[in-house]
Design an enzyme around this catalytic site. Structure first.
Site, PDB file in Angstrom:
ATOM      1  N   GLU A  25       0.860  -1.188   0.000  1.00 46.80           N
ATOM      2  CA  GLU A  25       0.000   0.000   0.000  1.00 46.80           C
ATOM      3  C   GLU A  25       0.890   1.228   0.000  1.00 46.80           C
ATOM      4  O   GLU A  25       1.878   1.305   0.744  1.00 46.80           O
ATOM      5  CB  GLU A  25      -0.915   0.037   1.232  1.00 46.80           C
ATOM      6  CG  GLU A  25      -1.664   1.367   1.315  1.00 46.80           C
ATOM      7  CD  GLU A  25      -3.025   1.292   1.979  1.00 46.80           C
ATOM      8  OE1 GLU A  25      -3.282   0.317   2.696  1.00 46.80           O
ATOM      9  OE2 GLU A  25      -3.829   2.218   1.757  1.00 46.80           O
ATOM     10  N   CYS A 228      -7.253   1.201   2.028  1.00 44.64           N
ATOM     11  CA  CYS A 228      -8.069   2.421   2.019  1.00 44.64           C
ATOM     12  C   CYS A 228      -7.749   3.285   0.812  1.00 44.64           C
ATOM     13  O   CYS A 228      -8.614   3.957   0.266  1.00 44.64           O
ATOM     14  CB  CYS A 228      -7.808   3.226   3.288  1.00 44.64           C
ATOM     15  SG  CYS A 228      -8.493   2.441   4.736  1.00 44.64           S
ATOM     16  N   ASN A 352     -12.512  -2.846  -0.611  1.00 42.17           N
ATOM     17  CA  ASN A 352     -11.574  -2.996   0.510  1.00 42.17           C
ATOM     18  C   ASN A 352     -12.303  -2.573   1.775  1.00 42.17           C
ATOM     19  O   ASN A 352     -12.874  -1.493   1.810  1.00 42.17           O
ATOM     20  CB  ASN A 352     -10.373  -2.070   0.311  1.00 42.17           C
ATOM     21  CG  ASN A 352      -9.505  -1.979   1.558  1.00 42.17           C
ATOM     22  OD1 ASN A 352      -8.831  -2.932   1.915  1.00 42.17           O
ATOM     23  ND2 ASN A 352      -9.565  -0.839   2.248  1.00 42.17           N
ATOM     24  N   GLU A 353     -12.327  -3.399   2.778  1.00 45.65           N
ATOM     25  CA  GLU A 353     -12.927  -3.033   4.074  1.00 45.65           C
ATOM     26  C   GLU A 353     -14.226  -2.248   3.878  1.00 45.65           C
ATOM     27  O   GLU A 353     -14.356  -1.115   4.328  1.00 45.65           O
ATOM     28  CB  GLU A 353     -11.947  -2.181   4.889  1.00 45.65           C
ATOM     29  CG  GLU A 353     -10.725  -2.929   5.284  1.00 45.65           C
ATOM     30  CD  GLU A 353      -9.913  -2.255   6.373  1.00 45.65           C
ATOM     31  OE1 GLU A 353     -10.234  -1.133   6.771  1.00 45.65           O
ATOM     32  OE2 GLU A 353      -8.950  -2.889   6.842  1.00 45.65           O
TER      33      GLU A 353
HETATM   34  O1  AHR Z   1      -2.929  -1.402   6.062  1.00 52.92           O
HETATM   35  C1  AHR Z   1      -3.292  -0.115   6.420  1.00 52.92           C
HETATM   36  C2  AHR Z   1      -4.775   0.143   6.281  1.00 52.92           C
HETATM   37  O2  AHR Z   1      -5.485  -0.648   7.166  1.00 52.92           O
HETATM   38  C3  AHR Z   1      -5.385  -0.176   4.956  1.00 52.92           C
HETATM   39  O3  AHR Z   1      -5.326   0.868   4.087  1.00 52.92           O
HETATM   40  C4  AHR Z   1      -6.807  -0.457   5.260  1.00 52.92           C
HETATM   41  O4  AHR Z   1      -7.369  -1.376   4.378  1.00 52.92           O
HETATM   42  C5  AHR Z   1      -6.795  -0.860   6.700  1.00 52.92           C
HETATM   43  O5  AHR Z   1      -7.669  -0.105   7.429  1.00 52.92           O
END
Ligand code: AHR
Length: 781
Positions: A25, A228, A352-353
């Site tokens: 990321e 995120c 994602n999430e």
């Molecule tokens: O890994 C860091 C963050 O943690 C990522 O962006 C997100 O998916 C999670 O909240």
């Protein structure tokens, strides 16, 4: 000392497939100033306040000369080379003394190495005549010249210029200076400096030392470009604050738009999807891109259902870009970028999430289109941001209704949670599979790495787990957003955390098949955890009226604690209500929230909670209302670290009175709002087993037995080899002799690392002493 016996049957139980991989990321400056080899910061003068408070278009730049007044540097945008990146620098040199500008790079300055060559490039133009510009690497403090070359700018249209610089000395704090040889005016843009010696010596390549540390893990896949990062942002791809849109990352680097990274900095997109695919190919890792579903739960932004075609095309076009023939629209772009061959994309994650039904309906639309056109693609949906709860259940329900091949779970928990939850995946159905796309144990000590290792033995053994990757991967320690990470670096150094070495061991010795094995350990009796303790209300910025607070014995109904009115406010943020000795009880109260905004609810900036079963500040349970993403959290606090025990979609309306109840009975905690059940959790004892292990077989028919001891006692282990195995020697890669709180650092980067030894084997068994706090990976055939 007792002996644990492990008998290996040799029977192949399941294929390990692409079990362990990495998750990249772009946070902590993981891309720009990190894995991406570019050494200049803000080389295109595109930094803006919107990316980060305090940025200007001249961030990282300084004027240089015999006297600063000899040069005027202003950023202009009336005649840009590319309107997507409108800023460029007008440099007016007013003296003949060699004034100009210099770029300080990231952190303490550019790290250059003696005899290494660096490739400088820029675009420039000038109204009349020609102008020689000297290009130098210099020590930013002493001014010593480390390398020097020259370009000659001519013509009043934008042209590309290049030169090579060979460093005559090592320097940890260099800068790149561009000076005019005489008084004149020149316009300059997109300055860039790369070491020639990038990873695999690619142009626009990756920083070698970091890329090689990642490659050394031998990940089976890489998830990118983030979590995120993928779905926070506006829906318009042309916006500076847009969600991550992969199409913006293609083509010439100088033509890629500059973006705001949601981790609060600027993102050049120089490390884009093409470069990610190449890196995966170089490492022999499967690419696993994650893209948004046209839905941003953090800001409640979503494409209307009528406008979903654009987001469906994001997925379809991406598949074509990666795999399509060179005659296809997107395959042609890939070929033009230098890769006519397919990247063999197999996996695609959408979302994602995710929190909220808006995601699920959009995911359905995208997956329907992908399934129709590309049934070969393995699709992954999101099972929310927590280890359990409403969005987790919805994600799994969607996957199990046939909508996804894997569902992506995320959790960041304390080490004790990982040790206590090795049975998590035992009762999952074998399909759809789990993609544990983000996990980590909240610090980077040896204790953390050990707890992750314990959990990884369970991931190896669980039939339901398809893929897993620790998160996050990279951190430039000059720009930290998130700790812990696997690799820490600054300009001149990179080191791995103990978790990095554990991940590396598990990936290097992933094997191809899980192999049957039995042991004689007596399972720890399921301990009854004692959930008595004090009850405390706490708040962060929330003003809440708590009424009719009572604690009653579960069967006796006897009132154990009572208060009529509790005024919780930012000024009175901790209110203690007394101690409960019983272990079966009910906490009853009504609450009414007095303040709060939607933004605060989304960000979880203003919450209140009731802590119960609280033994001290470091050990407690907590029911938090109005947490991040409009969720109600049931948390455990163990040794001062928090773990989520379930996230339910609930946030309170201002001014509304709710009735709340917590039932604690034995190990079980159940919460209710207005009589409706919210959380249900079965608390577990964290007492570890004497040993955790797994056995796999690799492609060369070696058995690999991983042993993890998280206790403070050595454990003798007897490994009975499968019948017919005539093994004379085993090779052991092990990590032991470290205290639980030890960690690596720049000063001592190899304090906690694996070592190798060999051991003679006879009689069809291996006797191995698994030391306290250790991992041993034993390989033999
Ligand atoms: O890994 C860091 C963050 O943690 C990522 O962006 C997100 O998916 C999670 O909240």
């Amino acid at each position: 000392m007792s002996i644990v016996s492990i008998s290996i049957t040799g029977e192949k139980i399941k294929s390990q497939g692409d079990l362990f991989g990495v998750f990249f990321e772009d946070l902590n400056h993981a891309a720009d100033g990190g894995l991406y080899g570019e050494l200049l910061r803000n080389g295109s003068f595109e930094f803006e306040e919107i990316d980060h408070a305090g940025y200007t278009s001249l961030t990282a730049w300084e004027c240089v000369g015999t006297d600063r007044s000899f040069v005027r540097a202003h950023v202009e945008y009336d005649q840009p080379r590319n309107t997507k990146k409108p800023h460029y620098l007008k440099m007016e040199v007013l003296s003949s003394g060699g004034a100009g500008i210099r770029n300080m790079g990231y952190g303490d300055g550019i790290f250059c190495k003696k005899q290494e060559t660096y490739r400088f490039s820029c675009f420039a133009k000038k109204r009349r005549g020609t102008l020689k510009l000297s290009v130098r690497l210099e020590d930013r403090f002493s001014g010593d010249v480390l390398a020097e070359s020259e370009i000659e700018v001519t013509g009043d249209s934008w042209k590309a210029y290049h030169c090579l610089l060979e460093a005559n000395a090592d320097c940890h704090c260099a800068c790149l200076a561009v000076r005019a040889c005489k008084a004149d005016v020149v316009e300059i843009d997109d300055l860039s400096l790369f070491p020639v010696n990038t990873y695999r010596t690619r142009n626009n390549g990756l920083r070698k030392d970091i890329a090689e540390m990642i490659e050394a893990m031998h990940p089976r896949f890489m998830r990118f470009p983030g979590g995120c990062l993928t779905h926070i942002g506006s829906l318009d791809a042309a916006d500076r604050c847009a969600m991550y849109r992969w199409k913006n990352t293609l083509g010439e680097v100088a033509d890629r738009p500059s973006k705001r990274n949601n981790w609060n900095y600027n993102q050049s997109l120089g490390l884009g999807f093409f470069e990610f695919f190449l890196f995966c190919e170089d490492m022999k890792a499967e690419p696993l891109p994650a893209i948004a579903a046209g839905y941003d739960p953090h800001n409640l932004r979503m494409a209307s259902l009528e406008d979903m075609q654009e987001w469906i095309d994001e997925a379809l076009d991406l598949i074509e870009f990666a795999n399509g023939p060179v005659t296809s629209k997107w395959g042609k772009i890939r070929a033009q970028m230098g890769h006519p061959e397919s990247f063999h994309l197999k996996y695609l994650e959408i979302g994602n999430e995710e929190v909220g039904d808006g995601y699920f309906v959009r995911y359905d639309m995208i997956q329907k289109a992908v399934r129709e056109k590309h049934p070969e693609i393995v699709l992954i949906n999101s099972a929310g941001p927590g280890s359990g709860g409403s969005e987790f259940r919805k994600g799994w329900m969607q996957a199990r209704e046939g909508k996804a091949d894997l569902s992506d779970e995320h959790f960041y928990q304390c080490p004790e949670w990982f040790v206590a939850n090795t049975d998590r995946y035992e009762n999952y159905p074998p399909y759809p599979k789990v993609f544990l796309g983000e996990y980590g144990s909240q610090d980077d000590t040896w204790k953390n790495a050990l707890s992750e290792a314990v959990f990884m033995t369970a991931l190896e053994k669980a039939e339901s787990v398809g893929m897993a990757c620790y998160a996050p991967l990279l951190c430039n320690t000059d720009y930290t957003n998130w700790r812990p990470d696997l690799l820490y670096f600054k300009n001149d150094q990179v080191y791995g955390s103990p978790s990095y070495y554990v991940q590396k061991l598990f990936m290097n010795y992933q094997g191809e098949f899980l192999v049957g094995a039995d042991d004689d350990m007596i399972p720890e009796k399921r301990e009854r955890v004692k959930l008595g303790g004090s009850v405390v209300f706490r708040t962060e910025k929330a003003a809440v009226e708590i009424r009719d607070f009572e604690v009653r014995g579960f069967s006796s109904n006897e009132v154990l604690l009572k208060k009529d009115l509790i005024d919780l406010s930012p000024e009175r943020s901790i209110i203690s209500c007394g101690e409960v000795q019983e272990t079966d009880y009910r906490i009853l109260f009504s609450f009414c929230r007095r303040n709060g905004t939607v933004e605060e609810h989304l960000e979880g900036l203003s919450w209140f909670e009731v802590d119960f079963a609280r033994r001290d500040d470091e050990h407690s349970l907590a029911w938090r209302m109005d947490g991040w993403q409009r969720m109600s959290y049931l948390n455990g606090i163990i040794c001062g670290k928090t773990c989520d025990l379930g996230l339910e979609f609930f946030s309170s309306e201002i001014g509304r009175l709710y009735k709340a109840e917590i039932q604690v009975r034995g190990n079980e905690v159940v919460t209710y709002i207005d009589g409706q059940q919210l959380h249900r959790h079965d608390c577990k004892s964290w007492k570890p087993q004497p040993l955790y292990y797994s056995v796999v077989k690799d492609a060369e028919d070696h058995y690999i037995c991983k042993l993890v001891n998280v206790t403070d006692k050595d454990q003798q282990v007897r490994i009975l080899l499968p019948q017919g195995t005539d093994c004379k020697e085993a090779v052991i890669e092990y990590m032991d002799g470290y205290l639980p709180d030890e960690r690596n650092s720049y000063e001592d980067p190899q304090k906690v690392i694996p070592r190798m030894k060999k051991m003679a084997v006879s009689g069809g068994e291996i006797i191995y002493r698994s030391k306290a706090y250790s991992i041993g990976v034993i390989r033999f055939r």
